[in-house]
Design a protein around this motif. Structure first.
Motif, short mmCIF file in Angstrom:
data_model
loop_
_atom_site.label_atom_id
_atom_site.label_comp_id
_atom_site.label_asym_id
_atom_site.label_seq_id
_atom_site.Cartn_x
_atom_site.Cartn_y
_atom_site.Cartn_z
N PHE A 181 0.83 -1.21 0.00
CA PHE A 181 0.00 0.00 0.00
C PHE A 181 0.86 1.26 0.00
O PHE A 181 0.64 2.18 -0.79
N ARG A 182 1.84 1.32 0.90
CA ARG A 182 2.67 2.53 0.98
C ARG A 182 3.46 2.75 -0.30
O ARG A 182 3.66 3.89 -0.73
N SER A 183 3.90 1.67 -0.92
CA SER A 183 4.61 1.78 -2.19
C SER A 183 3.71 2.34 -3.28
O SER A 183 4.12 3.22 -4.06
N ILE A 203 0.05 18.07 7.32
CA ILE A 203 -0.79 18.36 8.49
C ILE A 203 -0.41 17.50 9.69
O ILE A 203 -1.19 17.40 10.64
N ARG A 204 0.79 16.90 9.67
CA ARG A 204 1.17 16.06 10.80
C ARG A 204 1.17 16.84 12.11
O ARG A 204 0.73 16.33 13.15
N ARG A 229 1.37 9.91 -4.40
CA ARG A 229 0.10 9.96 -5.14
C ARG A 229 -1.09 10.28 -4.25
O ARG A 229 -2.20 10.46 -4.74
N ILE A 230 -0.88 10.33 -2.93
CA ILE A 230 -1.97 10.63 -2.00
C ILE A 230 -2.37 12.10 -2.12
O ILE A 230 -1.51 12.99 -2.12
N ILE A 257 -0.33 6.13 8.76
CA ILE A 257 -0.82 7.43 9.20
C ILE A 257 0.29 8.47 9.14
O ILE A 257 0.10 9.58 8.62
N GLU A 258 1.45 8.12 9.68
CA GLU A 258 2.57 9.07 9.70
C GLU A 258 2.94 9.48 8.28
O GLU A 258 3.18 10.67 8.00
N ALA A 259 2.99 8.52 7.36
CA ALA A 259 3.37 8.82 5.98
C ALA A 259 2.34 9.72 5.31
O ALA A 259 2.69 10.68 4.60
#
Length: 228
Positions: free
Chosen positions: A79-81, A127-128, A86-87, A118-120
């Motif tokens: 998922f992270r890859s 907005i972290r 792209r988010i 979440i962190e990524a």
């Protein structure tokens, strides 16, 4: 007279970002690697649940704890890859987060997502720093629709859940918010509005929401007659 305090608890997937396509594709790719298939119906029915809840529903008792953990970690790695770079934030999401923090309102994130995701995502959205309190899949025993994640999120804000509004997109998330006793604003980003009608209010996206609406939902929830 000083206004009563209230808190805002955001879900992540489907509220701040629409990462459903990346989750769907990651399950498809991992399924191809490991020899299983997840139907679209199953994916949407379980969207918003943590992997440790999804995998037993998919495999029954056919996986050991270690195998489930390894498979879950592999899925999130894929998922992270897929999502890297792209988010994108959903309409109105960043603006509402910033409006909440500008008014110095207690704000938390309550999500079934693993902390690494979440962190990524929050870092990518910039907005972290707005979220000093995060309760995620790593922090709870029970997944949605159990209210644990929102009860713990309210506790991190030092507020009772009745003084909080939860912003959700998933049916199980709305169920969890209502079970916690919180007000609930649902956004019809990943589910049709009629599926979310048990929320206190349903909007197409967060461009239709502001802090005045959030406050009004909490006030209505506080003043609702008790049910037996």
């Amino acid at each position: 007279m000083r206004a009563l305090a209230y808190g805002v608890i955001f879900d992540l997937d489907g509220v701040l970002v629409d990462s459903s396509a990346f989750h769907r594709e990651s399950w498809r790719l991992v399924g191809r690697e490991r020899g299983f298939e997840m139907s679209d119906e199953f994916f949407w029915r379980t969207f918003g649940m943590p992997n440790r809840q999804i995998l037993p529903m998919l495999f029954g008792n056919g996986l050991s704890e270690d195998a489930m953990l390894e498979l879950s970690e592999r899925k999130e790695e894929v998922f992270r890859s897929l999502a890297a770079g792209r988010i994108r934030a959903l309409p109105g999401a960043i603006e509402l987060v910033r409006a909440v923090t500008a008014e110095r309102l207690p704000i938390a994130l309550g999500s079934s997502t693993p902390r690494s995701n979440i962190e990524a995502i929050l870092a990518a959205l910039g907005i972290r720093s707005d979220f000093t309190q995060i309760v995620c899949a790593d922090d709870v025993v029970e997944g949605k629709p159990h209210p644990e994640v929102f009860l713990k999120a309210a506790a991190t804000l030092a507020l009772p859940p009745q003084d909080c509004v939860v912003i959700e997109d998933a049916v199980v998330g709305v169920d969890a918010a209502r079970a916690a006793g919180a007000a609930c604003l649902a956004v019809a980003t990943t589910h049709a509005a009629d599926k979310l009608r048990h929320a206190h209010r349903v909007v197409p996206d967060l461009t239709y929401a502001d802090t005045a609406l959030l406050r009004s939902l909490i006030d209505s929830n506080r003043n609702a007659p008790a049910t037996v």
